[in-house]
Motif scaffolding. Structure first.
Motif, PDB file in Angstrom:
ATOM      1  N   PRO A 119       0.843  -1.204   0.000  1.00 28.65           N
ATOM      2  CA  PRO A 119       0.000   0.000   0.000  1.00 28.65           C
ATOM      3  C   PRO A 119       0.881   1.258   0.000  1.00 28.65           C
ATOM      4  CG  PRO A 119      -0.701  -1.544   1.701  1.00 28.65           C
ATOM      5  CD  PRO A 119       0.599  -2.055   1.144  1.00 28.65           C
ATOM      6  N   GLU A 160       1.434   5.264   0.720  1.00 27.12           N
ATOM      7  CA  GLU A 160       0.931   6.346   1.561  1.00 27.12           C
ATOM      8  C   GLU A 160       1.811   7.570   1.417  1.00 27.12           C
ATOM      9  OE1 GLU A 160       0.778   4.998   5.610  1.00 27.12           O
ATOM     10  OE2 GLU A 160      -0.440   3.257   5.108  1.00 27.12           O
ATOM     11  N   VAL A 161       1.214   8.754   1.561  1.00 24.11           N
ATOM     12  CA  VAL A 161       1.969  10.000   1.516  1.00 24.11           C
ATOM     13  C   VAL A 161       3.044   9.957   2.603  1.00 24.11           C
ATOM     14  CG1 VAL A 161       1.856  12.494   1.868  1.00 24.11           C
ATOM     15  CG2 VAL A 161       0.080  11.344   0.537  1.00 24.11           C
ATOM     16  N   ALA A 213      -0.021   7.672  -7.664  1.00 26.35           N
ATOM     17  CA  ALA A 213       0.875   8.201  -6.629  1.00 26.35           C
ATOM     18  C   ALA A 213       1.850   9.170  -7.277  1.00 26.35           C
ATOM     19  CB  ALA A 213       1.649   7.072  -5.955  1.00 26.35           C
ATOM     20  N   MET A 261       5.824   8.072   2.536  1.00 25.77           N
ATOM     21  CA  MET A 261       6.722   6.914   2.454  1.00 25.77           C
ATOM     22  C   MET A 261       7.782   7.160   1.389  1.00 25.77           C
ATOM     23  SD  MET A 261       4.173   3.932   0.930  1.00 25.77           S
ATOM     24  CE  MET A 261       5.374   2.634   1.029  1.00 25.77           C
ATOM     25  N   ASP A 264       1.761  12.612  -2.886  1.00 25.22           N
ATOM     26  CA  ASP A 264       0.308  12.652  -3.024  1.00 25.22           C
ATOM     27  C   ASP A 264      -0.171  11.307  -3.538  1.00 25.22           C
ATOM     28  OD1 ASP A 264      -2.264  13.734  -2.955  1.00 25.22           O
ATOM     29  OD2 ASP A 264      -2.113  14.617  -4.960  1.00 25.22           O
ATOM     30  N   VAL A 265      -1.374  10.889  -3.095  1.00 26.03           N
ATOM     31  CA  VAL A 265      -2.019   9.688  -3.601  1.00 26.03           C
ATOM     32  C   VAL A 265      -3.474  10.053  -3.859  1.00 26.03           C
ATOM     33  CG1 VAL A 265      -2.663   7.293  -3.148  1.00 26.03           C
ATOM     34  CG2 VAL A 265      -0.498   8.166  -2.269  1.00 26.03           C
TER      35      VAL A 265
END
Length: 155
Positions: A87, A89-90, A115, A92, A109-110
């Protein structure tokens, strides 16, 4: 030791702000580096510290090219989140290899199954103000000089 010269281990109390005075690095821990062109600190800061003694302070304004580089729009990518094994995520960070170079990208951003990955340093493109006070100076050990970096006394 009179002042900072090549092969001195320097301990600094410091802060780094952006050009508006907003803290970028509050220097929670003192900065310890080997002086003399070993790459432990930005060259303009090292030049400003040359010859300084304990208790003396400097203020150095660094242009982006003298710090973390100019912001490079070519290092921003949009990828489908389906391309990742985990997954996304912003915040990472993901390592990718391009042209034999390992690049570190941060997810900024996602949205809508995509992404945004940014390979720029978070401080790229910023003018920075480095303020530092010399806390201590000592001669480097032969081991530190050979390693090209300062080492704690326990090393």
């Amino acid at each position: 030791m009179a002042g900072i010269t090549k092969n001195s281990v320097v301990t600094l109390d410091y802060t780094v702000t952006d050009s508006d005075g907003v803290a970028v690095d509050e220097g929670q821990e003192p900065l310890v580096y080997l002086h003399g062109g070993y790459g432990d600190i930005f060259p303009r800061i090292e030049t400003a510290l040359e010859g300084k003694s304990a208790g003396e302070s400097i203020i150095v304004h660094l242009q982006p090219a003298e710090a973390f580089g100019e912001y490079d729009a070519d290092l921003v990518r949009i990828e489908s989140i389906d391309a990742f094994n985990e997954p996304v995520e912003v915040g990472m960070q993901l390592e990718q290899t391009e042209n034999g170079n390992d690049l570190l990208f941060t997810v900024t951003d996602v949205a809508e199954g995509k992404a945004v990955l940014d390979g720029n340093h978070p401080l790229a493109g910023m003018v920075l103000v480095f303020e530092g006070t010399v806390l201590s100076i000592r001669p480097a050990s032969e081991r530190e000089i050979q390693a090209g970096k300062s080492m704690s006394p326990a090393c």
